[in-house]
Design a protein around this motif. Sequence first.
Motif, PDB file in Angstrom:
ATOM      1  N   VAL A 214       0.844  -1.209   0.000  1.00  0.00           N
ATOM      2  CA  VAL A 214       0.000   0.000   0.000  1.00  0.00           C
ATOM      3  C   VAL A 214       0.878   1.257   0.000  1.00  0.00           C
ATOM      4  CG1 VAL A 214      -1.683   1.314   1.359  1.00  0.00           C
ATOM      5  CG2 VAL A 214      -1.991  -1.142   1.043  1.00  0.00           C
ATOM      6  N   ALA A 215       1.972   1.230   0.749  1.00  0.00           N
ATOM      7  CA  ALA A 215       2.875   2.385   0.761  1.00  0.00           C
ATOM      8  C   ALA A 215       3.521   2.595  -0.607  1.00  0.00           C
ATOM      9  CB  ALA A 215       3.945   2.202   1.837  1.00  0.00           C
ATOM     10  N   VAL A 216       3.899   1.513  -1.283  1.00  0.00           N
ATOM     11  CA  VAL A 216       4.450   1.633  -2.637  1.00  0.00           C
ATOM     12  C   VAL A 216       3.413   2.254  -3.566  1.00  0.00           C
ATOM     13  CG1 VAL A 216       5.189   0.311  -4.672  1.00  0.00           C
ATOM     14  CG2 VAL A 216       6.155  -0.211  -2.441  1.00  0.00           C
TER      15      VAL A 216
ATOM     16  N   PRO B 228      -3.548  20.879  -6.710  1.00  0.00           N
ATOM     17  CA  PRO B 228      -4.087  21.587  -5.539  1.00  0.00           C
ATOM     18  C   PRO B 228      -3.623  20.926  -4.237  1.00  0.00           C
ATOM     19  CG  PRO B 228      -5.842  21.003  -7.090  1.00  0.00           C
ATOM     20  CD  PRO B 228      -4.600  20.336  -7.562  1.00  0.00           C
ATOM     21  N   LEU B 229      -3.476  21.731  -3.189  1.00  0.00           N
ATOM     22  CA  LEU B 229      -2.991  21.210  -1.913  1.00  0.00           C
ATOM     23  C   LEU B 229      -3.913  20.146  -1.330  1.00  0.00           C
ATOM     24  CD1 LEU B 229      -1.555  24.388  -0.168  1.00  0.00           C
ATOM     25  CD2 LEU B 229      -0.325  22.487  -1.201  1.00  0.00           C
ATOM     26  N   ALA B 230      -5.228  20.309  -1.515  1.00  0.00           N
ATOM     27  CA  ALA B 230      -6.166  19.307  -0.995  1.00  0.00           C
ATOM     28  C   ALA B 230      -5.931  17.953  -1.658  1.00  0.00           C
ATOM     29  CB  ALA B 230      -7.600  19.768  -1.205  1.00  0.00           C
ATOM     30  N   LEU B 231      -5.699  17.937  -2.947  1.00  0.00           N
ATOM     31  CA  LEU B 231      -5.427  16.687  -3.661  1.00  0.00           C
ATOM     32  C   LEU B 231      -4.080  16.106  -3.239  1.00  0.00           C
ATOM     33  CD1 LEU B 231      -6.450  14.685  -5.749  1.00  0.00           C
ATOM     34  CD2 LEU B 231      -5.376  16.089  -7.515  1.00  0.00           C
ATOM     35  N   LEU B 232      -3.107  16.955  -3.009  1.00  0.00           N
ATOM     36  CA  LEU B 232      -1.811  16.494  -2.517  1.00  0.00           C
ATOM     37  C   LEU B 232      -1.969  15.828  -1.154  1.00  0.00           C
ATOM     38  CD1 LEU B 232       1.281  16.314  -2.589  1.00  0.00           C
ATOM     39  CD2 LEU B 232       1.340  18.624  -1.644  1.00  0.00           C
ATOM     40  N   ALA B 233      -2.750  16.441  -0.261  1.00  0.00           N
ATOM     41  CA  ALA B 233      -2.967  15.866   1.072  1.00  0.00           C
ATOM     42  C   ALA B 233      -3.649  14.507   0.980  1.00  0.00           C
ATOM     43  CB  ALA B 233      -3.787  16.823   1.926  1.00  0.00           C
ATOM     44  N   VAL B 234      -4.654  14.382   0.116  1.00  0.00           N
ATOM     45  CA  VAL B 234      -5.351  13.099  -0.061  1.00  0.00           C
ATOM     46  C   VAL B 234      -4.405  12.069  -0.680  1.00  0.00           C
ATOM     47  CG1 VAL B 234      -7.220  11.973  -1.344  1.00  0.00           C
ATOM     48  CG2 VAL B 234      -7.639  14.136  -0.185  1.00  0.00           C
ATOM     49  N   SER B 235      -3.516  12.501  -1.546  1.00  0.00           N
ATOM     50  CA  SER B 235      -2.567  11.583  -2.185  1.00  0.00           C
ATOM     51  C   SER B 235      -1.556  11.014  -1.189  1.00  0.00           C
ATOM     52  CB  SER B 235      -1.814  12.293  -3.308  1.00  0.00           C
ATOM     53  OG  SER B 235      -2.704  12.750  -4.297  1.00  0.00           O
ATOM     54  N   LEU B 236      -1.323  11.684  -0.091  1.00  0.00           N
ATOM     55  CA  LEU B 236      -0.379  11.201   0.922  1.00  0.00           C
ATOM     56  C   LEU B 236      -0.980  10.127   1.823  1.00  0.00           C
ATOM     57  CD1 LEU B 236       1.260  14.580   1.960  1.00  0.00           C
ATOM     58  CD2 LEU B 236       2.387  12.683   0.793  1.00  0.00           C
ATOM     59  N   VAL B 237      -2.308  10.004   1.845  1.00  0.00           N
ATOM     60  CA  VAL B 237      -2.985   9.083   2.763  1.00  0.00           C
ATOM     61  C   VAL B 237      -2.587   7.618   2.548  1.00  0.00           C
ATOM     62  CG1 VAL B 237      -5.255   8.202   3.466  1.00  0.00           C
ATOM     63  CG2 VAL B 237      -4.872  10.657   3.275  1.00  0.00           C
TER      64      VAL B 237
ATOM     65  N   PHE C 221       0.144   6.261   1.439  1.00  0.00           N
ATOM     66  CA  PHE C 221       1.502   6.044   1.934  1.00  0.00           C
ATOM     67  C   PHE C 221       1.514   6.002   3.462  1.00  0.00           C
ATOM     68  CE2 PHE C 221       5.618   7.821   3.350  1.00  0.00           C
ATOM     69  CZ  PHE C 221       6.432   6.792   2.932  1.00  0.00           C
ATOM     70  N   ALA C 222       0.817   6.936   4.086  1.00  0.00           N
ATOM     71  CA  ALA C 222       0.780   6.978   5.547  1.00  0.00           C
ATOM     72  C   ALA C 222       0.089   5.750   6.123  1.00  0.00           C
ATOM     73  CB  ALA C 222       0.075   8.254   6.011  1.00  0.00           C
ATOM     74  N   LEU C 223      -1.017   5.334   5.534  1.00  0.00           N
ATOM     75  CA  LEU C 223      -1.722   4.142   6.015  1.00  0.00           C
ATOM     76  C   LEU C 223      -0.871   2.887   5.852  1.00  0.00           C
ATOM     77  CD1 LEU C 223      -5.364   4.725   4.745  1.00  0.00           C
ATOM     78  CD2 LEU C 223      -4.518   4.872   7.086  1.00  0.00           C
ATOM     79  N   GLY C 224      -0.198   2.768   4.719  1.00  0.00           N
ATOM     80  CA  GLY C 224       0.653   1.602   4.496  1.00  0.00           C
ATOM     81  C   GLY C 224       1.783   1.515   5.505  1.00  0.00           C
ATOM     82  N   CYS C 225       2.442   2.644   5.758  1.00  0.00           N
ATOM     83  CA  CYS C 225       3.529   2.653   6.747  1.00  0.00           C
ATOM     84  C   CYS C 225       2.993   2.371   8.150  1.00  0.00           C
ATOM     85  CB  CYS C 225       4.259   3.990   6.716  1.00  0.00           C
ATOM     86  SG  CYS C 225       5.252   4.216   5.238  1.00  0.00           S
ATOM     87  N   GLY C 226       1.843   2.938   8.462  1.00  0.00           N
ATOM     88  CA  GLY C 226       1.247   2.705   9.780  1.00  0.00           C
ATOM     89  C   GLY C 226       0.824   1.267   9.986  1.00  0.00           C
ATOM     90  N   PHE C 227       0.474   0.574   8.918  1.00  0.00           N
ATOM     91  CA  PHE C 227       0.067  -0.825   9.017  1.00  0.00           C
ATOM     92  C   PHE C 227       1.277  -1.749   9.076  1.00  0.00           C
ATOM     93  CE2 PHE C 227      -2.108  -4.722   7.510  1.00  0.00           C
ATOM     94  CZ  PHE C 227      -3.198  -4.708   8.372  1.00  0.00           C
ATOM     95  N   ALA C 228       2.379  -1.367   8.419  1.00  0.00           N
ATOM     96  CA  ALA C 228       3.543  -2.251   8.313  1.00  0.00           C
ATOM     97  C   ALA C 228       4.548  -2.107   9.449  1.00  0.00           C
ATOM     98  CB  ALA C 228       4.259  -1.999   6.985  1.00  0.00           C
TER      99      ALA C 228
END
Length: 195
Positions: A22-24, A38-47, A49-56
């Motif tokens: 998921v992080a990949v 847009p910054l909002a789309l950038l923030a959503v695009s980071l989710v 990666f963050a979820l994958g790292c938090g799970f692994a």
Amino acid sequence: MRRRRVAARRGPRLPIVVGQVVAVAGLLLLLYVDRATPLALLAVSLVPFALGCGFALPPLIAAMMEAVPAERAGTAAGLLNAARQTAGGLSIAVFGSLVAGGFGSAGGSGSAGGSGSGSEGVFVDGMHVSLVLSAALLAVTALAATRLGRPAPRAGGVRPAERPQPSRRPSTRRGRPSGLSSRSSGGSSASGVDW
């Protein structure tokens, strides 16, 4: 909580591999980010990666700590933190130099792909190179994680995830704990404690 249950049932391999995949995917999703995003789309695009790292990461750290004898747990934790800090510093230096334009673009004019011009184009191109390199390295570690097995049994023949949990029921004894006498005569007890 969910990753703990998955790791307890299936071992650390599944949450580590799924989290890293998921992080990949999250890193590859960030390849679509450019200076017009847009910054909002950038923030959503980071989710992702963050979820994958938090799970692994938590099962990965737990698997490492369970792989060493209990008397060396402090050394293992210190080594883990030292390696994490060193790798974090090196990655900031390497990927920062890539983002700053130290790779691939001559004269700071951006790439032929048209992702921008001048220093903004160099930044976006360097960021894309960094993202691809990071995704590749993370994919290699996900592949390596597929070789992980269940934790070996420790002393007593019980795997850490299968250890029986202590009972949370209240004590059924009434009165004082054993070994303590009541203060009926005002003197000290046989144990020398003055009640």
